[in-house]
Scaffold this active site. Structure first.
Site, mmCIF file in Angstrom:
data_model
loop_
_atom_site.group_PDB
_atom_site.id
_atom_site.type_symbol
_atom_site.label_atom_id
_atom_site.label_comp_id
_atom_site.label_asym_id
_atom_site.label_seq_id
_atom_site.Cartn_x
_atom_site.Cartn_y
_atom_site.Cartn_z
ATOM 1 N N GLU A 177 0.840 -1.213 0.000
ATOM 2 C CA GLU A 177 0.000 0.000 0.000
ATOM 3 C C GLU A 177 0.873 1.260 0.000
ATOM 4 O OE1 GLU A 177 -3.514 2.276 2.571
ATOM 5 O OE2 GLU A 177 -2.640 0.442 3.375
ATOM 6 N N LYS A 219 -2.485 -2.031 -3.229
ATOM 7 C CA LYS A 219 -3.541 -1.185 -2.653
ATOM 8 C C LYS A 219 -3.127 0.281 -2.846
ATOM 9 C CE LYS A 219 -6.133 -0.086 1.570
ATOM 10 N NZ LYS A 219 -6.668 -0.557 2.847
#
Length: 337
Positions: A177, A219
């Site tokens: 992420e 992500k």
């Protein structure tokens, strides 16, 4: 649920439009959320709230994975059922946030680097034994005057790659992420530039660490203007610019991209995801990994009261279904009744 390899886990999480519930708020973040509804952030209240989400009907068929916080993966319900088992009962997979938060990057007042790599291997081994099948590590990239610096991007990308390699060694799927923050008045072009630089560095570092891309989930943020930017940018533009950036930077053998909502409202994050899936033409599954954008309505309905559990679960179930439809490109405004 038996999985033959990491790719089969990653694909399961996003199959048929399913996405991820990010329920991995740290205790200080959880306190901020609970403060908005005047509920004390005790261990029991945090447990009760998450139990409410995991037992909601809308988990089934809409949520393929749940990211947990260290406290939550160890908790049981009132009757002694591990919360991990509640998630599995809804045919979703338990995951765990493994980073240890942020520290200043090279004494910067703004830029940050993520902590937690030193003891990651031992923690991963423990989490795998506790039933976790995937993990998450968040890096944050800020846009500002001459920011992000390439040094900060590189340092965070290196750590994300080392993290991913360690997680795969422990038989779990890493979610990487790299969040380019919405904070600020920057333009959509500046966000594109920062996101592109970040993703290119990330995938270069993942390759250098020999990370199995087919057993990894990305992500990312969507490509949007900053939250204080004056000009209104349409949904279609955000969708097109985000896809252009992903096509430019992300290898085709990555199985899934599950967006963070990054401060977008519940319906706006759904609308953007749907617009991208309606455009189509990409090799990855595009789905969601939302925290606030899945939970805000449920939190507001719950208010810490047991008599509100059903209403809160209905709010959550509705949002989960709306995001599944968006992940399939089948959402429309008239479903938001």
């Amino acid at each position: 649920m038996n999985f033959s390899n990491l790719n089969s886990i990653a694909c399961y999480i996003v199959e048929n439009g399913k996405g991820i519930l990010a329920a991995d708020e740290s205790n200080p973040t959880c306190k901020k959320r609970f403060d908005t509804i005047s509920v004390e952030s005790t261990e029991k209240n945090r447990r009760d709230y998450r139990q409410l989400l995991f037992q909601a009907e809308g988990m089934l068929d809409n949520i393929g994975g749940v990211i947990l916080f260290d406290e939550t993966i160890r908790q049981n319900t009132n009757d002694g059922t591990p919360l991990v088992d509640l998630i599995k009962q809804k045919e979703a997979l338990p995951g765990i946030k493994v980073d240890k938060g942020l520290a200043p990057f090279e004494n910067s007042d703004i830029e940050k680097v993520t902590q937690g790599i030193e003891d990651l291997d031992a923690r991963c081994a423990e989490y795998f034994k506790m039933g976790a099948l995937f993990t998450k590590w968040r890096a944050v990239i800020s846009i500002g005057n001459n920011l992000p610096s390439q040094g900060c991007i590189e340092e965070n990308a290196k750590l994300l790659a080392r993290y991913a390699k360690t997680v795969q060694k422990n038989n779990m799927v890493p979610i990487v992420e790299p969040e380019v923050l919405m904070d600020g008045s920057h333009s959509i072009e500046e966000c594109y530039d920062a996101t592109s630089r970040t993703l290119k560095s990330l995938f270069q570092n993942l390759e250098e660490e020999n990370v199995d891309i087919t057993g990894t989930i990305l992500k990312p943020n969507m490509v949007t203007p900053g939250s204080e930017h004056q000009e209104k940018i349409g949904v279609e533009t955000v969708a097109k610019e985000t896809l252009r950036c992903l096509h430019e930077c992300v290898p085709g053998n990555l199985p899934a991209i599950t967006f963070l909502s990054g401060g977008q409202s519940e319906t706006v994050s759904t609308e953007h995801l749907d617009a991208m899936n309606k455009i189509g033409g990409f090799p990855w599954k595009l789905s969601f990994s939302y925290g606030r954008a899945l939970q805000a309505g449920a939190l507001k309905a719950w208010l810490g009261k047991s008599e509100n559990v059903d209403t809160a679960q209905s709010a959550f179930s509705h949002r989960a279904l709306m995001n599944k439809k968006a992940a399939l490109g089948q959402w429309s405004k008239d479903l938001e009744v």
